[in-house]
Motif scaffolding. Structure first.
Motif, short mmCIF file in Angstrom:
data_model
loop_
_atom_site.label_atom_id
_atom_site.label_comp_id
_atom_site.label_asym_id
_atom_site.label_seq_id
_atom_site.Cartn_x
_atom_site.Cartn_y
_atom_site.Cartn_z
N SER A 56 41.85 -7.40 -13.97
CA SER A 56 42.50 -8.30 -14.92
C SER A 56 43.01 -7.47 -16.09
O SER A 56 42.68 -6.30 -16.23
N ASP A 61 47.27 -13.41 -16.93
CA ASP A 61 46.24 -14.31 -16.43
C ASP A 61 45.77 -13.84 -15.06
O ASP A 61 46.57 -13.46 -14.22
N GLY A 62 44.47 -13.89 -14.85
CA GLY A 62 43.91 -13.60 -13.54
C GLY A 62 43.83 -12.12 -13.21
O GLY A 62 44.10 -11.25 -14.04
N VAL A 63 43.45 -11.88 -11.97
CA VAL A 63 43.32 -10.53 -11.44
C VAL A 63 44.61 -10.17 -10.72
O VAL A 63 45.17 -10.99 -9.99
N ASP A 133 37.97 -4.18 -14.81
CA ASP A 133 36.98 -5.08 -14.22
C ASP A 133 35.84 -4.34 -13.53
O ASP A 133 34.77 -4.90 -13.32
#
Length: 157
Positions: A56, A61-63, A133
């Motif tokens: 991320s 937004d998000g991975v 991450d």
């Protein structure tokens, strides 16, 4: 028949534009390296071994899946000897990255996200990406400042 000729000539023109873009310098590396300065095109970078990482970011937004060249491999290829990497973006943003970061973590010079080339209008054509991450230490804001999008130059000091 004219329509087919138009389509063919348009495709040829677009292919020519894409080829020209491949030959444009997208990254200049200077400082404590062999043969400084060295200029890289997208074709040069794509010819190097690639790494893909999923992580991320603090600005999306998000991975996402990022593909590019390990920065430590790029430095090794250039015989870099410095301990600090000064990264400069097209918008003149400048930040120092400790060489230790790229030795400890799989930091990449990314040129695609989720399989699509990074566009200059959206973080491209190159973006320094940390595997945030995968390492709790990289959740620190100090590392977020080192994610240089629209990367254009590296100076090794």
């Amino acid at each position: 028949m004219r329509y087919a000729a138009f389509i063919i000539s348009t495709c040829i023109a677009l292919a020519g534009v894409a080829l020209a873009a491949e030959k444009q310098v997208v990254l200049k590396v200077s400082g404590l390296i062999e043969g400084a300065p060295v200029h890289f095109t997208m074709a040069d970078l794509r010819a190097m071994p690639t790494t893909t990482l999923e992580t991320s970011t603090v600005v999306t937004d998000g991975v996402h899946s990022f593909t590019g060249v390990l920065l430590r491999d790029l430095l090794a290829q250039l015989g870099a000897t410095g301990d600090v990497i000064t990264a400069t973006a097209l918008n003149d943003y400048v930040v120092d990255i400790p060489r230790a970061d790229v030795e400890q973590y799989d930091v990449i010079v990314g040129y695609s996200m989720n399989g699509a080339e990074l566009d200059r209008a959206d973080k491209g054509p190159l973006w320094i990406v940390y595997p945030r991450d995968g390492h709790e230490a990289l959740q620190d804001i100090r590392y977020d400042y080192r994610w240089v999008w629209q990367l254009s130059e590296l100076e090794i000091r």
